[in-house]
Write a protein that holds these residues in place. Structure first.
Motif, short mmCIF file in Angstrom:
data_model
loop_
_atom_site.label_atom_id
_atom_site.label_comp_id
_atom_site.label_asym_id
_atom_site.label_seq_id
_atom_site.Cartn_x
_atom_site.Cartn_y
_atom_site.Cartn_z
N TYR A 124 87.61 38.24 27.91
CA TYR A 124 88.55 37.83 28.95
C TYR A 124 88.09 36.54 29.64
N PRO A 125 88.50 35.37 29.14
CA PRO A 125 88.19 34.12 29.86
C PRO A 125 89.22 33.92 30.98
N LEU A 126 88.80 34.07 32.23
CA LEU A 126 89.72 34.00 33.36
C LEU A 126 89.96 32.58 33.86
N GLU A 139 88.08 25.17 32.47
CA GLU A 139 89.24 26.00 32.19
C GLU A 139 90.08 26.15 33.46
N ALA A 140 91.40 26.02 33.34
CA ALA A 140 92.29 26.21 34.47
C ALA A 140 92.41 27.70 34.78
N GLU A 141 92.99 28.01 35.94
CA GLU A 141 93.21 29.40 36.32
C GLU A 141 94.08 30.08 35.28
N LYS A 142 93.75 31.33 34.98
CA LYS A 142 94.50 32.09 33.97
C LYS A 142 95.96 32.18 34.38
N SER A 143 96.84 31.93 33.43
CA SER A 143 98.27 32.08 33.68
C SER A 143 98.83 33.07 32.67
N ALA A 183 79.17 17.73 35.31
CA ALA A 183 80.35 16.89 35.11
C ALA A 183 81.58 17.51 35.76
N ALA A 184 81.71 18.83 35.66
CA ALA A 184 82.85 19.53 36.25
C ALA A 184 82.58 19.93 37.69
N ASN A 185 81.32 19.82 38.13
CA ASN A 185 80.90 20.26 39.46
C ASN A 185 81.36 21.70 39.71
N SER A 186 81.09 22.56 38.75
CA SER A 186 81.50 23.96 38.82
C SER A 186 80.43 24.85 38.17
N PHE A 187 80.43 26.09 38.60
CA PHE A 187 79.55 27.10 38.03
C PHE A 187 80.36 27.97 37.08
N CYS A 188 79.79 28.30 35.94
CA CYS A 188 80.41 29.21 34.99
C CYS A 188 79.59 30.50 34.97
N LEU A 189 80.24 31.61 35.22
CA LEU A 189 79.59 32.91 35.14
C LEU A 189 80.21 33.69 34.00
N THR A 190 79.36 34.34 33.23
CA THR A 190 79.80 35.20 32.13
C THR A 190 79.11 36.55 32.32
N SER A 246 84.52 35.77 31.58
CA SER A 246 83.92 34.53 32.04
C SER A 246 84.86 33.89 33.05
N PHE A 247 84.29 33.14 33.98
CA PHE A 247 85.09 32.48 35.01
C PHE A 247 84.32 31.33 35.62
N TRP A 248 85.06 30.45 36.29
CA TRP A 248 84.49 29.26 36.92
C TRP A 248 84.70 29.34 38.43
#
Length: 176
Positions: A8-10, A76-80, A100-107, A124-126
């Protein structure tokens, strides 16, 4: 080692909250997630929540003010589309920061089940640095609200007392 596929990539989360339920010594811990129509509940051990909070706090504090204020552009954009509901006990939690994205990815991966034929659930989500900072503060606040620790052995002191193994059972410590 090849990374395991994520079920589930959110994408980017609109909400992430750390919560606890119950009395100290009998609490359960959960990360509540929302990404568009998708939602999730990731059940954690207290130590997992604590370590996540410590890591996020340290990384966010080490970031420059410019990076903390820079807009995040998650990969990745918000899940739609259709809403998914994910709920499981976390066995493994992976965390990375994409400068580069200035974001954290958690899995998060589900604990291994007894039936090896079933595919383990994973998500996974950002999150942004601001969300990471808020999550770290809340996670550490929740963990600190638990039972006090024994100054000799580090084990929690129950309301009815604690027989410390470092004192060979000759001393009983009480809360209060």
């Amino acid at each position: 080692m090849e990374p395991r596929p994520v079920k589930y990539p959110l994408g980017s989360l609109s909400l992430i909250e750390a919560k606890s339920f119950g009395e100290p010594g009998e609490r359960t811990f959960v990360l509540a997630l929302e990404a568009g129509p998708a939602a999730g509940s990731l059940w954690l051990e207290k130590e997992q929540l604590f370590q996540l909070g410590v890591y996020l706090r340290d990384v966010v504090q080490s970031m420059s003010d410019e990076d903390r204020e820079r807009a995040s552009q998650p990969v990745e954009a918000e899940k739609s589309g259709e809403g998914a509901s994910v709920e499981f006990k976390v066995g493994q939690l992976l965390l990375s920061y994409d400068p580069a994205a200035n974001s954290f990815c958690l899995t998060a991966y589900e604990r291994e089940e007894a039936d090896p034929t079933e595919e383990a659930t994973s998500v996974s989500f950002w999150i942004t640095p601001e969300q990471a900072d808020n999550l770290a503060k809340e996670a550490l606040r929740i963990c600190a609200a638990g039972r006090p620790r024994c100054f000799l052995c580090g084990l929690p002191i129950d309301p009815e007392g604690h027989i410390c193994p470092r004192a060979n059972g000759h001393t009983t410590f009480e809360v209060g």
